[in-house]
Design an enzyme around this catalytic site. Structure first.
Site, short mmCIF file in Angstrom:
data_model
loop_
_atom_site.label_atom_id
_atom_site.label_comp_id
_atom_site.label_asym_id
_atom_site.label_seq_id
_atom_site.Cartn_x
_atom_site.Cartn_y
_atom_site.Cartn_z
N GLY A 1 0.85 -1.20 0.00
CA GLY A 1 0.00 0.00 0.00
C GLY A 1 0.87 1.23 0.00
O GLY A 1 1.26 1.75 -1.05
N GLU B 1 -4.59 7.75 -0.61
CA GLU B 1 -3.70 8.66 -1.36
C GLU B 1 -2.58 9.22 -0.47
O GLU B 1 -2.30 10.40 -0.47
CB GLU B 1 -4.51 9.76 -2.05
CG GLU B 1 -5.45 9.14 -3.08
CD GLU B 1 -5.89 10.08 -4.17
OE1 GLU B 1 -5.19 11.06 -4.43
OE2 GLU B 1 -6.94 9.79 -4.76
C1 LIG Z 1 -11.60 3.38 0.64
C2 LIG Z 1 -10.27 3.25 0.01
C3 LIG Z 1 -10.11 3.58 -1.34
C4 LIG Z 1 -8.88 3.39 -1.97
N1 LIG Z 1 -8.76 3.61 -3.32
C5 LIG Z 1 -7.65 3.19 -3.97
C6 LIG Z 1 -7.58 3.18 -5.41
O1 LIG Z 1 -8.51 3.62 -6.11
N2 LIG Z 1 -6.48 2.67 -6.01
C7 LIG Z 1 -5.41 2.18 -5.31
O2 LIG Z 1 -4.45 1.73 -5.92
N3 LIG Z 1 -5.43 2.20 -3.93
C8 LIG Z 1 -6.51 2.67 -3.26
N4 LIG Z 1 -6.57 2.66 -1.88
C9 LIG Z 1 -5.41 2.15 -1.13
C10 LIG Z 1 -4.75 3.21 -0.27
O3 LIG Z 1 -4.04 4.12 -1.05
C11 LIG Z 1 -3.89 2.46 0.78
O4 LIG Z 1 -4.78 1.83 1.67
C12 LIG Z 1 -2.97 3.39 1.52
O5 LIG Z 1 -1.96 3.89 0.67
C13 LIG Z 1 -2.31 2.72 2.73
O6 LIG Z 1 -1.77 1.49 2.38
P1 LIG Z 1 -2.10 0.19 3.29
O7 LIG Z 1 -3.57 0.15 3.48
O8 LIG Z 1 -1.46 -0.98 2.66
O9 LIG Z 1 -1.44 0.49 4.67
P2 LIG Z 1 0.09 0.20 5.05
O10 LIG Z 1 0.98 0.74 4.00
O11 LIG Z 1 0.25 -1.25 5.39
O12 LIG Z 1 0.25 1.05 6.35
C14 LIG Z 1 -0.22 0.61 7.65
C15 LIG Z 1 0.15 1.68 8.67
O13 LIG Z 1 1.58 1.82 8.71
C16 LIG Z 1 1.94 3.17 8.44
N5 LIG Z 1 3.19 3.17 7.69
C17 LIG Z 1 3.48 2.53 6.54
N6 LIG Z 1 4.74 2.78 6.16
C18 LIG Z 1 5.24 3.65 7.09
C19 LIG Z 1 6.51 4.30 7.24
N7 LIG Z 1 7.49 4.16 6.35
N8 LIG Z 1 6.66 5.12 8.32
C20 LIG Z 1 5.68 5.27 9.23
N9 LIG Z 1 4.48 4.68 9.13
C21 LIG Z 1 4.26 3.87 8.07
C22 LIG Z 1 0.79 3.74 7.60
O14 LIG Z 1 0.75 5.13 7.65
C23 LIG Z 1 -0.39 3.08 8.29
O15 LIG Z 1 -0.70 3.79 9.46
C24 LIG Z 1 -7.76 2.92 -1.21
C25 LIG Z 1 -7.92 2.66 0.15
C26 LIG Z 1 -9.14 2.82 0.76
C27 LIG Z 1 -9.27 2.48 2.22
#
Ligand SMILES: Cc1cc2nc3c(=O)[nH]c(=O)nc-3n(C[C@H](O)[C@H](O)[C@H](O)COP(=O)(O)OP(=O)(O)OC[C@H]3O[C@@H](n4cnc5c(N)ncnc54)[C@H](O)[C@@H]3O)c2cc1C
Length: 389
Positions: free
Chosen positions: A134, A363
């Site tokens: 993500g 995003e």
């Molecule tokens: C309703 C919804 C719509 C979406 N629409 C789209 C879409 O149209 N297309 C698409 O491709 N994606 C989409 N997404 C995906 C969205 O962009 C990701 O959920 C988001 O980028 C976070 O990734 P993750 O959920 O894997 O969380 P993770 O990356 O696993 O993060 C988990 C936690 O760890 C924290 N974290 C991660 N890395 C670090 C770091 N280096 N330092 C400190 N903290 C960190 C994060 O901030 C978060 O709190 C959507 C998500 C949702 C919920």
């Protein structure tokens, strides 16, 4: 420094404000009723009807280049309009929109994907996130391997907005494992009938994203968007296309929510007086007013930097982070001011409460925005004195 709107900006903004008040806000009760019955709040037909009404007054393709029939509005004007749309939770958007990266399509692809998307005949979705990637989008594992002149895609995407409704996707796949995100990711335009399927994901808001599953989906080389290996750059262009628009929408929501809180505070009487007379309530209103004012200028400043053609990533991250944080604090205060009623489903406050939570996640999460901002400051890419520094 002139903070006032030009006459033209004011009249465009006022038109949208009236449109939202007269055409969109009256639909809110029905939208809430439908959403609570697990149906889409705004049906596609009603959305198209609203878009046609707006189009009749020239509001179509707000940011779409004029050569494609759009209004070609700049970022500041677009942010102002988005804030007006944010004054309702109804998911209205103007017609004539297409993802920015579709403009990188070749002529033949433009006929098949870009133009029908602008006209509303086709719907797209942007698919990069995966169950294992993500925030760290460079870690995607969906793969595409070459077979003659075709490519065969395998993998799973998740949380894809519009993935249930889209009839084609812009999907990002690894085409060279060695290079990965540094020249080994390619973007493919893939029609649903070429073999991918979507699965609805239940969320706490009304967003309804989808998981997309690719099992040996075969596409010809004509479906590559841009160049082989240059997909990650396209993905970053899509994500960076207008991060200021998300907090702009939240700005409108916050304005409307605080207006609701003010009305409630002035009319709700406890212990013989309106709660508006209590300092506890006044401070919540005051803090919200200050934060809304700050958010307004962060959003408009970020949009202004975009219009100037400067590097806007830093200021956009600041606006997105602040908007996500403050909108959540403000909706929480507004809910608190409404007491038990704020927690019910009779009022839309809880609806906004759930929706605004998403702003801190998609995003680029809060943490990722902070990472960007801190890096820029620590490495000297941005000045702590801001644009004037
Ligand atoms: C309703 C919804 C719509 C979406 N629409 C789209 C879409 O149209 N297309 C698409 O491709 N994606 C989409 N997404 C995906 C969205 O962009 C990701 O959920 C988001 O980028 C976070 O990734 P993750 O959920 O894997 O969380 P993770 O990356 O696993 O993060 C988990 C936690 O760890 C924290 N974290 C991660 N890395 C670090 C770091 N280096 N330092 C400190 N903290 C960190 C994060 O901030 C978060 O709190 C959507 C998500 C949702 C919920």
């Amino acid at each position: 420094m002139d903070f006032s709107l030009s006459e033209e900006e004011q009249s465009v903004r006022d038109w949208v404000r009236t449109f939202v008040r007269k055409e969109i806000q009256p639909l809110e009760q029905e939208v809430l009723r439908r959403e609570r019955a697990n149906q889409p709040g705004l049906t596609h037909d009603v959305l198209v009807e609203l878009q046609d009404k707006a189009k009749a007054s020239g509001f179509w393709g707000v940011q779409t280049p004029e050569e494609y029939g759009g209004m070609g509005l700049g970022a500041v004007m677009s942010a102002l309009l988005e804030a007006e749309l944010g004054r309702s939770f109804v998911q209205f958007r103007f017609g004539g929109y297409a993802d920015n990266i579709l403009y990188y399509a070749n002529d033949e692809q433009k006929q098949r994907y870009l133009l029908p998307t602008l006209s509303g005949e086709r719907r797209s979705c942007f698919a990069i996130t995966e169950p294992g990637a993500g925030s760290d989008a460079r870690a995607i594992r969906t793969s595409a391997r070459q077979d003659g002149t075709d490519w065969i895609i395998n993998g799973e995407k998740t949380f894809i907005t519009g993935g249930n409704e889209a009839d084609f996707t812009m999907v990002f796949a690894v085409t060279d494992k060695e290079k990965g995100a540094n020249g080994g990711v390619t973007c493919f335009l893939v029609d649903r009938d070429q073999g991918w399927r979507s699965e609805y994901i239940d969320t706490m808001g009304e967003w309804g994203p989808a998981a997309l599953v690719f099992e040996d989906v075969r596409v010809p080389k004509e479906n590559i968007l841009g160049e082989v290996g240059r997909g990650f750059e396209l993905a970053m262009k899509w994500i960076g296309r207008g991060r200021y628009m998300l907090p702009a929408r939240a700005l409108g929501a916050c304005e409307r929510l605080v207006e609701m809180a003010v009305e409630h505070a002035n009319t709700r009487v406890t212990f013989g007086e309106p709660i508006a007379n209590r300092q506890a309530i006044q401070w919540m209103i005051a803090d919200s007013a200050v934060e809304i004012e700050a958010l307004r200028w962060l959003v408009l400043h970020a949009a202004w930097v975009v219009d100037q053609g400067g590097d806007s990533r830093h200021v956009q991250s600041i606006a997105k982070l602040y908007g996500g944080q403050k909108a959540n604090e403000i909706v929480d205060r507004v809910l608190q001011i409404h007491g038990g009623m704020g927690y019910t489903r009779e009022l839309p406050v809880e609806r906004w409460y759930r929706e605004l939570r998403l702003l801190r996640i998609y995003e680029g999460t809060d943490e990722i925005q902070r990472r960007t901002i801190a890096r820029n400051i620590l490495k000297g890419h941005a000045s702590i004195s801001g644009t004037l520094g």
